[in-house]
Design a protein around this motif. Structure first.
Motif, PDB file in Angstrom:
ATOM      1  N   SER A  17       0.832  -1.205   0.000  1.00  7.06           N
ATOM      2  CA  SER A  17       0.000   0.000   0.000  1.00  7.06           C
ATOM      3  C   SER A  17       0.863   1.249   0.000  1.00  7.06           C
ATOM      4  O   SER A  17       1.993   1.246   0.497  1.00  7.06           O
ATOM      5  CB  SER A  17      -0.894   0.023   1.250  1.00  7.06           C
ATOM      6  OG  SER A  17      -1.775  -1.075   1.273  1.00  7.06           O
ATOM      7  N   VAL A  63      -8.897   0.230 -10.923  1.00  5.93           N
ATOM      8  CA  VAL A  63      -8.511   0.483  -9.530  1.00  5.93           C
ATOM      9  C   VAL A  63      -9.688   0.382  -8.560  1.00  5.93           C
ATOM     10  O   VAL A  63      -9.507   0.510  -7.346  1.00  5.93           O
ATOM     11  CB  VAL A  63      -7.839   1.866  -9.376  1.00  5.93           C
ATOM     12  CG1 VAL A  63      -6.677   2.000 -10.347  1.00  5.93           C
ATOM     13  CG2 VAL A  63      -8.833   3.005  -9.544  1.00  5.93           C
ATOM     14  N   ARG A  66      -9.717  -1.067  -4.878  1.00  2.00           N
ATOM     15  CA  ARG A  66      -8.354  -1.061  -4.343  1.00  2.00           C
ATOM     16  C   ARG A  66      -7.893   0.339  -3.942  1.00  2.00           C
ATOM     17  O   ARG A  66      -7.141   0.486  -2.978  1.00  2.00           O
ATOM     18  CB  ARG A  66      -7.380  -1.621  -5.388  1.00  2.00           C
ATOM     19  CG  ARG A  66      -7.667  -3.042  -5.826  1.00  2.00           C
ATOM     20  CD  ARG A  66      -6.545  -3.596  -6.710  1.00  2.00           C
ATOM     21  NE  ARG A  66      -6.388  -2.840  -7.953  1.00  2.00           N
ATOM     22  CZ  ARG A  66      -5.262  -2.262  -8.349  1.00  2.00           C
ATOM     23  NH1 ARG A  66      -4.183  -2.332  -7.581  1.00  2.00           N
ATOM     24  NH2 ARG A  66      -5.197  -1.617  -9.503  1.00  2.00           N
ATOM     25  N   MET A  82      -3.867   3.764  -1.876  1.00  2.00           N
ATOM     26  CA  MET A  82      -3.710   2.692  -2.852  1.00  2.00           C
ATOM     27  C   MET A  82      -3.355   1.399  -2.119  1.00  2.00           C
ATOM     28  O   MET A  82      -2.302   1.319  -1.480  1.00  2.00           O
ATOM     29  CB  MET A  82      -2.615   3.046  -3.863  1.00  2.00           C
ATOM     30  CG  MET A  82      -2.835   4.375  -4.559  1.00  2.00           C
ATOM     31  SD  MET A  82      -1.649   4.713  -5.862  1.00  2.00           S
ATOM     32  CE  MET A  82      -0.152   4.900  -4.887  1.00  2.00           C
ATOM     33  N   ASN A  83      -4.225   0.424  -2.208  1.00  3.72           N
ATOM     34  CA  ASN A  83      -4.021  -0.881  -1.583  1.00  3.72           C
ATOM     35  C   ASN A  83      -3.920  -1.967  -2.649  1.00  3.72           C
ATOM     36  O   ASN A  83      -4.314  -1.759  -3.796  1.00  3.72           O
ATOM     37  CB  ASN A  83      -5.174  -1.198  -0.633  1.00  3.72           C
ATOM     38  CG  ASN A  83      -5.297  -0.196   0.506  1.00  3.72           C
ATOM     39  OD1 ASN A  83      -4.314   0.376   0.973  1.00  3.72           O
ATOM     40  ND2 ASN A  83      -6.531   0.036   0.951  1.00  3.72           N
ATOM     41  N   SER A  84      -3.409  -3.107  -2.242  1.00  3.72           N
ATOM     42  CA  SER A  84      -3.296  -4.260  -3.148  1.00  3.72           C
ATOM     43  C   SER A  84      -2.635  -3.854  -4.463  1.00  3.72           C
ATOM     44  O   SER A  84      -3.126  -4.174  -5.548  1.00  3.72           O
ATOM     45  CB  SER A  84      -4.680  -4.870  -3.412  1.00  3.72           C
ATOM     46  OG  SER A  84      -5.285  -5.268  -2.206  1.00  3.72           O
ATOM     47  N   LYS A  86      -0.398  -3.487  -7.732  1.00  2.00           N
ATOM     48  CA  LYS A  86       0.047  -4.450  -8.742  1.00  2.00           C
ATOM     49  C   LYS A  86       1.166  -3.814  -9.575  1.00  2.00           C
ATOM     50  O   LYS A  86       1.246  -2.585  -9.680  1.00  2.00           O
ATOM     51  CB  LYS A  86      -1.122  -4.803  -9.662  1.00  2.00           C
ATOM     52  CG  LYS A  86      -2.348  -5.335  -8.960  1.00  2.00           C
ATOM     53  CD  LYS A  86      -3.488  -5.550  -9.949  1.00  2.00           C
ATOM     54  CE  LYS A  86      -4.740  -6.065  -9.258  1.00  2.00           C
ATOM     55  NZ  LYS A  86      -5.849  -6.273 -10.224  1.00  2.00           N
ATOM     56  N   ASP A  89       0.316  -0.990 -11.829  1.00  2.00           N
ATOM     57  CA  ASP A  89       0.036   0.331 -11.264  1.00  2.00           C
ATOM     58  C   ASP A  89       1.252   1.244 -11.328  1.00  2.00           C
ATOM     59  O   ASP A  89       1.149   2.438 -10.993  1.00  2.00           O
ATOM     60  CB  ASP A  89      -0.405   0.205  -9.800  1.00  2.00           C
ATOM     61  CG  ASP A  89      -1.731  -0.522  -9.642  1.00  2.00           C
ATOM     62  OD1 ASP A  89      -1.845  -1.352  -8.719  1.00  2.00           O
ATOM     63  OD2 ASP A  89      -2.658  -0.248 -10.441  1.00  2.00           O
TER      64      ASP A  89
END
Length: 115
Positions: A17, A63, A66, A82-84, A86, A89
């Protein structure tokens, strides 16, 4: 005129994150909207998330679920949680402010998602 300064970018592992912040030089409650865009190498700049003056939000499909955009009018600051994260991103993230027909941009902050 509005000056925007982004902070909070960096390197993070997949699944991690980050929280981006965008500080505005003046009161944001009067702006039509504030948002976050991103641009990856070789790609066009794309909308990530936007919050309107009435606090309605909109997100890119990639997004949703997330990322979360929020605003603190007292601090004249907009955030992007911003979580999870990738690898896809990975991009330079830009803060945007709109006031009628005018668009204002920050200088951008790099987000890199890599193991």
């Amino acid at each position: 005129q509005v000056q925007l300064v982004e902070t909070g970018g960096g390197l993070v592992r997949p699944g991690g994150s980050l929280r981006l912040s965008c500080a505005a030089s003046r009161r944001i409650s009067s702006l039509n909207s504030m948002g976050w865009y991103r641009q990856a190498p070789g790609k066009q700049r794309e909308l990530v998330a936007v919050v309107a003056r009435g606090s309605n939000t909109n997100y890119a499909d990639s997004v949703k679920g997330r990322f979360t955009i929020s605003r603190d009018n007292a601090k004249n600051t907009v955030y992007l949680q911003m979580n999870s994260l990738k690898p896809e991103d990975t991009a330079v993230y830009y803060c945007n402010a709109r006031e009628y027909e005018f668009n204002y941009w920050g200088q951008g902050t790099q987000v890199t998602v890599s193991s």
